[in-house]
Write a protein that holds these residues in place. Structure first.
Motif, PDB file in Angstrom:
ATOM      1  N   GLN A 191     146.660  76.698 136.906  1.00 19.67           N
ATOM      2  CA  GLN A 191     146.414  75.801 135.776  1.00 19.67           C
ATOM      3  C   GLN A 191     147.710  75.109 135.345  1.00 19.67           C
ATOM      4  O   GLN A 191     147.704  73.929 134.997  1.00 19.67           O
ATOM      5  CB  GLN A 191     145.816  76.580 134.609  1.00 19.67           C
ATOM      6  CG  GLN A 191     144.409  77.090 134.867  1.00 19.67           C
ATOM      7  CD  GLN A 191     143.905  77.985 133.756  1.00 19.67           C
ATOM      8  OE1 GLN A 191     144.659  78.801 133.206  1.00 19.67           O
ATOM      9  NE2 GLN A 191     142.630  77.851 133.409  1.00 19.67           N
ATOM     10  N   ALA A 192     148.808  75.858 135.389  1.00 18.14           N
ATOM     11  CA  ALA A 192     150.101  75.256 135.050  1.00 18.14           C
ATOM     12  C   ALA A 192     150.432  74.123 136.002  1.00 18.14           C
ATOM     13  O   ALA A 192     151.017  73.106 135.604  1.00 18.14           O
ATOM     14  CB  ALA A 192     151.197  76.315 135.086  1.00 18.14           C
ATOM     15  N   MET A 193     150.037  74.260 137.264  1.00 20.98           N
ATOM     16  CA  MET A 193     150.301  73.203 138.221  1.00 20.98           C
ATOM     17  C   MET A 193     149.270  72.078 138.147  1.00 20.98           C
ATOM     18  O   MET A 193     149.554  70.952 138.519  1.00 20.98           O
ATOM     19  CB  MET A 193     150.383  73.762 139.635  1.00 20.98           C
ATOM     20  CG  MET A 193     151.649  74.573 139.893  1.00 20.98           C
ATOM     21  SD  MET A 193     153.195  73.598 139.749  1.00 20.98           S
ATOM     22  CE  MET A 193     153.671  73.881 138.025  1.00 20.98           C
ATOM     23  N   ALA A 194     148.084  72.380 137.649  1.00 23.00           N
ATOM     24  CA  ALA A 194     147.136  71.304 137.363  1.00 23.00           C
ATOM     25  C   ALA A 194     147.710  70.399 136.273  1.00 23.00           C
ATOM     26  O   ALA A 194     147.448  69.192 136.246  1.00 23.00           O
ATOM     27  CB  ALA A 194     145.788  71.880 136.929  1.00 23.00           C
ATOM     28  N   PRO A 235     153.446  79.960 130.152  1.00 22.06           N
ATOM     29  CA  PRO A 235     152.706  80.313 128.935  1.00 22.06           C
ATOM     30  C   PRO A 235     151.529  81.233 129.264  1.00 22.06           C
ATOM     31  O   PRO A 235     150.837  81.049 130.274  1.00 22.06           O
ATOM     32  CB  PRO A 235     152.218  78.962 128.412  1.00 22.06           C
ATOM     33  CG  PRO A 235     153.185  77.966 128.972  1.00 22.06           C
ATOM     34  CD  PRO A 235     153.539  78.490 130.327  1.00 22.06           C
ATOM     35  N   ALA A 236     151.305  82.205 128.400  1.00 20.16           N
ATOM     36  CA  ALA A 236     150.239  83.178 128.627  1.00 20.16           C
ATOM     37  C   ALA A 236     148.866  82.518 128.697  1.00 20.16           C
ATOM     38  O   ALA A 236     147.931  83.071 129.290  1.00 20.16           O
ATOM     39  CB  ALA A 236     150.262  84.230 127.520  1.00 20.16           C
ATOM     40  N   ALA A 237     148.745  81.330 128.119  1.00 20.73           N
ATOM     41  CA  ALA A 237     147.457  80.634 128.102  1.00 20.73           C
ATOM     42  C   ALA A 237     147.043  80.125 129.472  1.00 20.73           C
ATOM     43  O   ALA A 237     145.867  79.798 129.677  1.00 20.73           O
ATOM     44  CB  ALA A 237     147.517  79.460 127.121  1.00 20.73           C
ATOM     45  N   PHE A 238     147.984  80.051 130.415  1.00 21.46           N
ATOM     46  CA  PHE A 238     147.703  79.432 131.704  1.00 21.46           C
ATOM     47  C   PHE A 238     147.909  80.372 132.879  1.00 21.46           C
ATOM     48  O   PHE A 238     148.870  81.145 132.912  1.00 21.46           O
ATOM     49  CB  PHE A 238     148.616  78.210 131.925  1.00 21.46           C
ATOM     50  CG  PHE A 238     148.501  77.153 130.872  1.00 21.46           C
ATOM     51  CD1 PHE A 238     147.283  76.561 130.580  1.00 21.46           C
ATOM     52  CD2 PHE A 238     149.622  76.730 130.171  1.00 21.46           C
ATOM     53  CE1 PHE A 238     147.172  75.582 129.614  1.00 21.46           C
ATOM     54  CE2 PHE A 238     149.533  75.752 129.213  1.00 21.46           C
ATOM     55  CZ  PHE A 238     148.302  75.174 128.919  1.00 21.46           C
ATOM     56  N   LYS A 239     147.010  80.261 133.864  1.00 18.11           N
ATOM     57  CA  LYS A 239     147.248  80.853 135.172  1.00 18.11           C
ATOM     58  C   LYS A 239     148.200  79.925 135.925  1.00 18.11           C
ATOM     59  O   LYS A 239     148.324  78.739 135.579  1.00 18.11           O
ATOM     60  CB  LYS A 239     145.932  80.977 135.940  1.00 18.11           C
ATOM     61  CG  LYS A 239     144.898  81.861 135.276  1.00 18.11           C
ATOM     62  CD  LYS A 239     143.579  81.813 136.055  1.00 18.11           C
ATOM     63  CE  LYS A 239     142.504  82.647 135.378  1.00 18.11           C
ATOM     64  NZ  LYS A 239     141.202  82.549 136.080  1.00 18.11           N
ATOM     65  N   PRO A 240     148.875  80.423 136.978  1.00 20.20           N
ATOM     66  CA  PRO A 240     149.802  79.556 137.716  1.00 20.20           C
ATOM     67  C   PRO A 240     149.152  78.273 138.225  1.00 20.20           C
ATOM     68  O   PRO A 240     149.747  77.197 138.153  1.00 20.20           O
ATOM     69  CB  PRO A 240     150.274  80.441 138.875  1.00 20.20           C
ATOM     70  CG  PRO A 240     150.120  81.835 138.376  1.00 20.20           C
ATOM     71  CD  PRO A 240     148.912  81.807 137.483  1.00 20.20           C
TER      72      PRO A 240
END
Length: 328
Positions: free
Chosen positions: A122-125, A115-120
C-alpha cells in the motif's frame, strides 16, 4: 545473489536495461541495508528505464526512486534490524542504486518508518506520486486554500500524482475538477471523488495572459502551456502547486496572474524535501487518504515485467499507479 533491473550505457549495446543477478559486492555504500518487498514505477523511472530523459547520472544504475521493505542490517541510530521502512527520492535510482531490486543499501537519513496504517504494497501504491500529491495539498492549505474557497483543478488527473491528489482532496471536502486527455477514465476519476471531468485540450495550447477566473487552487503535474493557462484562469489570491513536467519544462506565461490577481505559484519538490516534511506527509496520508481507493488506482506487476511497463508508462497508457513486487 539478488535480482535487480540494471541500466547501462555501452558502445556495443547503447542505452539498455536488463533484469540481472547481482551479489552483495554490487551494493553501494550506506549505513542501512534493506530487504526490498515492493517498489513502484513513477514517471521518472519510466524516463530512466527507457532512456527518454536524462535521469540516470552514472552507469550502471539500478532504477527505482521508491521502495518499501525491512531493515536487514543497520549502523544508523534510528533504525534496527526488522524495522519496516519507506524511501522516496533523494536521488535514489538516479545517482544511487534504487528500489527496483531485491536488496538496497542506503543512507538511514533518507528513510522514514513505514506508517502502521499501511502494508508495504500500500505504501508503494502511494509512493513518491502519492507523497508528492500530499505535499501539494499541504501547500494549498498553508496558503489558505480551504474547501469553501472554490474548485480545485487537478491536471494529468489519471496519472499517479493526479489520481492520489483527486482522492485526497475529495476526502478533505474540496470540489475537485479533473483534467485528462483520456475521456474513458471519467468514471474512474469520479469514483475517486472528482465532480467534473474536463478535456486537457482546453489548457494544452497557447492561451491569453489572463482568462476567466475559475480555480481557487490547482495541482499541476503537466507544466508548459497547461501550467500557464491554469495560472491565467486561477481566481484572485488563488494558489497553483506545480510538481510535474509531462507536457514540458517550459513555462510560457506572463507575470499578469501574479501581479494583477495575486496568484501564488508554489513549487513542490519531493526529492530533497526535509525529513520533518516527509514525516508529516506520510502521517497525513494515513488519515487523509481512503485506503480502499488504492485498489482502484493500482496495478501490481512483478520485477520481470517492469521494463515493459516502463514503455507503457511513457506511452501514456497506464492509469494510476504501478506497484512492483520485486520478489516475483
Amino acid at each position: 545473489m539478488y535480482k535487480a533491473i540494471v541500466i547501462n550505457k555501452t558502445e556495443a549495446e547503447g542505452y539498455n536495461a536488463h533484469l540481472m543477478d547481482l551479489d552483495d559486492g554490487d551494493l553501494p555504500e550506506g549505513d542501512v541495508t534493506v530487504k526490498v518487498a515492493y517498489s513502484t514505477l513513477n514517471y521518472k523511472d519510466g524516463l530512466a528505464i527507457t532512456g527518454k530523459g536524462p535521469v540516470v547520472r552514472k552507469f550502471p544504475m539500478v532504477p527505482g526512486i521508491d521502495l518499501a521493505g525491512t531493515v536487514m542490517s543497520s549502523t544508523h541510530a534510528d533504525f534496527k534490524v526488522g524495522d519496516a521502512v519507506v524511501l522516496n527520492g533523494w536521488g535514489v535510482g538516479e545517482g544511487h542504486p534504487g528500489g527496483l531490486a531485491q536488496k538496497a543499501r542506503l543512507k538511514g537519513d533518507w528513510l522514514v518508518p513505514l506508517p502502521a496504517a499501511f502494508k508495504p504494497e500500500q505504501a508503494m501504491a502511494i509512493g513518491t506520486a502519492g507523497y508528492t500529491a500530499m505535499l501539494c495539498v499541504m501547500a494549498l492549505e498553508r496558503h489558505g486554500v480551504t474547501p469553501d474557497k472554490g474548485e480545485i483543478l487537478v491536471t494529468g488527473a489519471a496519472g499517479g500524482v493526479g489520481s492520489v491528489a483527486v482522492a485526497i482532496l475529495a476526502k478533505l471536502g474540496y470540489t475537485v475538477v479533473a483534467s485528462t486527455g483520456r475521456p474513458s477514465e471519467g468514471d474512474y476519476l469520479k469514483t475517486l471523488g472528482a465532480t467534473e471531468i474536463v478535456d486537457r485540450a482546453q489548457f494544452s495550447e497557447p492561451g491569453r495572459p489572463l482568462g476567466k477566473e475559475r480555480w481557487a487552487g490547482a495541482v499541476d503535474t503537466v507544466g508548459s502551456h497547461t501550467l500557464a493557462n491554469v495560472c491565467a484562469t486561477t481566481k484572485y489570491r488563488g494558489v497553483v502547486t506545480c510538481c510535474g513536467l509531462a507536457q514540458g519544462m517550459d513555462f510560457p506565461s506572463t507575470v499578469a496572474p501574479f501581479i494583477l490577481r495575486g496568484v501564488t505559484l508554489a513549487g513542490i519538490d519531493s526529492v530533497m524535501a526535509p525529513k520533518a516534511e516527509r514525516l508529516e506527509a506520510w502521517s497525513r496520508l494515513a488519515t487523509d487518504l481512503d485506503v480502499s481507493k488504492l485498489e482502484l488506482i493500482t496495478r501490481e506487476i512483478g520485477l520481470s515485467e517492469a521494463i515493459d511497463a516502463a514503455g507503457e508508462l511513457m506511452a501514456g497508457t497506464i492509469r494510476g499507479r504501478v506497484v512492483v513486487d520485486v520478489n516475483r
